[in-house]
Design an enzyme around this catalytic site. Sequence first.
Site, PDB file in Angstrom:
ATOM      1  N   THR A 175       0.866  -1.185   0.000  1.00 33.71           N
ATOM      2  CA  THR A 175       0.000   0.000   0.000  1.00 33.71           C
ATOM      3  C   THR A 175       0.901   1.231   0.000  1.00 33.71           C
ATOM      4  O   THR A 175       1.993   1.189   0.554  1.00 33.71           O
ATOM      5  CB  THR A 175      -0.869  -0.011   1.280  1.00 33.71           C
ATOM      6  OG1 THR A 175      -1.874  -0.999   1.109  1.00 33.71           O
ATOM      7  CG2 THR A 175      -1.538   1.337   1.556  1.00 33.71           C
ATOM      8  N   VAL A 204     -13.761  -3.464   1.956  1.00 35.26           N
ATOM      9  CA  VAL A 204     -13.058  -2.191   1.912  1.00 35.26           C
ATOM     10  C   VAL A 204     -12.196  -2.096   3.164  1.00 35.26           C
ATOM     11  O   VAL A 204     -12.670  -2.382   4.268  1.00 35.26           O
ATOM     12  CB  VAL A 204     -14.047  -1.000   1.853  1.00 35.26           C
ATOM     13  CG1 VAL A 204     -13.303   0.317   1.957  1.00 35.26           C
ATOM     14  CG2 VAL A 204     -14.862  -1.048   0.562  1.00 35.26           C
ATOM     15  N   ASP A 206      -8.926   0.126   5.363  1.00 35.42           N
ATOM     16  CA  ASP A 206      -8.820   1.431   6.024  1.00 35.42           C
ATOM     17  C   ASP A 206      -8.380   2.562   5.091  1.00 35.42           C
ATOM     18  O   ASP A 206      -8.660   3.732   5.356  1.00 35.42           O
ATOM     19  CB  ASP A 206      -7.816   1.335   7.177  1.00 35.42           C
ATOM     20  CG  ASP A 206      -6.430   0.909   6.682  1.00 35.42           C
ATOM     21  OD1 ASP A 206      -6.366  -0.055   5.874  1.00 35.42           O
ATOM     22  OD2 ASP A 206      -5.427   1.515   7.082  1.00 35.42           O
TER      23      ASP A 206
HETATM   24  N1  ASP Z   1      -4.292  -1.331   4.851  1.00 35.21           N
HETATM   25  C1  ASP Z   1      -4.561  -1.941   3.578  1.00 35.21           C
HETATM   26  C2  ASP Z   1      -5.909  -2.623   3.631  1.00 35.21           C
HETATM   27  O1  ASP Z   1      -6.230  -3.215   4.638  1.00 35.21           O
HETATM   28  C3  ASP Z   1      -3.530  -2.950   3.199  1.00 35.21           C
HETATM   29  C4  ASP Z   1      -2.092  -2.478   3.301  1.00 35.21           C
HETATM   30  O2  ASP Z   1      -1.787  -1.544   4.005  1.00 35.21           O
HETATM   31  O3  ASP Z   1      -1.230  -3.080   2.650  1.00 35.21           O
HETATM   32  O4  ASP Z   1      -6.607  -2.602   2.655  1.00 35.21           O
END
Ligand code: ASP
Length: 319
Positions: A175, A204, A206
């Site tokens: 991300t 969905v 965060d």
């Molecule tokens: N936080 C993101 C989600 O849960 C994933 C990530 O940070 O890689 O969609």
Amino acid sequence: MDAPVLVIHGGAGVERAGITPKEEADARASLEAALRAGHAQLKAGKPAMDAVAAAITVLEDAPQFNAGRGAVFTHDGKNELDASLMDGATGKAGAVAGVRRVKNPILLARAVMEKSRHVMMVGDGAEAFAREQRITLVDPSYFRTEKRWQQLQKALKEEASGQARLDRALNYFGTVGALALDAQGHLAAGTSTGGMTNKRYGRVGDAPIIGAGTYADARCAVSGTGWGEFYIRAAAAHEICARVKHAGQSITRAARGVINDDIPKAGGDGGAIALASDGTFVLPFNTEGMYRGWIGADGVPHVAVYATDALKGDALPAR
Ligand code: ASP
């Protein structure tokens, strides 16, 4: 640190065993390119939001990260993208979730913020708005990389054999997020992701939720990365800024409290980047690594990957 400052992440959950030296070198090069793109905006006197959008666009286009091209796959073998941003000076925000054809979801989130009366749009509606706003749309196959496809096959196999590592960072990483402090002393924050590998229909995380994955006010900006369900429950990004605003905590203490204490205590994992209006920043995480970096007024990019890599300027000592 004197303004302007740009701080970015390319996701927590990086594991040495999970990437080759070439992949690491490519990721580092893309982080540097993103820092330079954002810095160019700040140097030209542009607002923090322009720097955030420019840096995240570079990372969305880079296939090494789980955002835009190179996003992880859903259980059904699709890429569903989420993004959001927030302007600390005005309190305005924009977000999109579950989009499948938008080349740069962060630009659509910005259009939602600037060109609509709304804060968040999802799925087909968000894409209809993208068309209206002449935001670049691509065939869904654009987002596919072989590495992400193989990660889904592995996750599906592990799930079928009852050995799914649902509790581990393996299901995410990559991300992207950016925070900027411009010459006027204004902050902005943004985050973009493909979510978690093998996520189910309509899930969905965060990243597109203001207050969970992204938050900015006059004094504090945060972008998170990690097991999104825990960040949503903790209202993690807002919680960090609330501790700065209402409890008088330093950004380092506030971010460390949420990322290194609260999230792991609740059973989650991940990281975040946090930037204060005095230029102090901190990049805490509780996984083996987190792609991260920053660039200051002198235009020299600084990048790190693992917990053992010290990052000059980071308010946290390397673990
Ligand atoms: N936080 C993101 C989600 O849960 C994933 C990530 O940070 O890689 O969609």
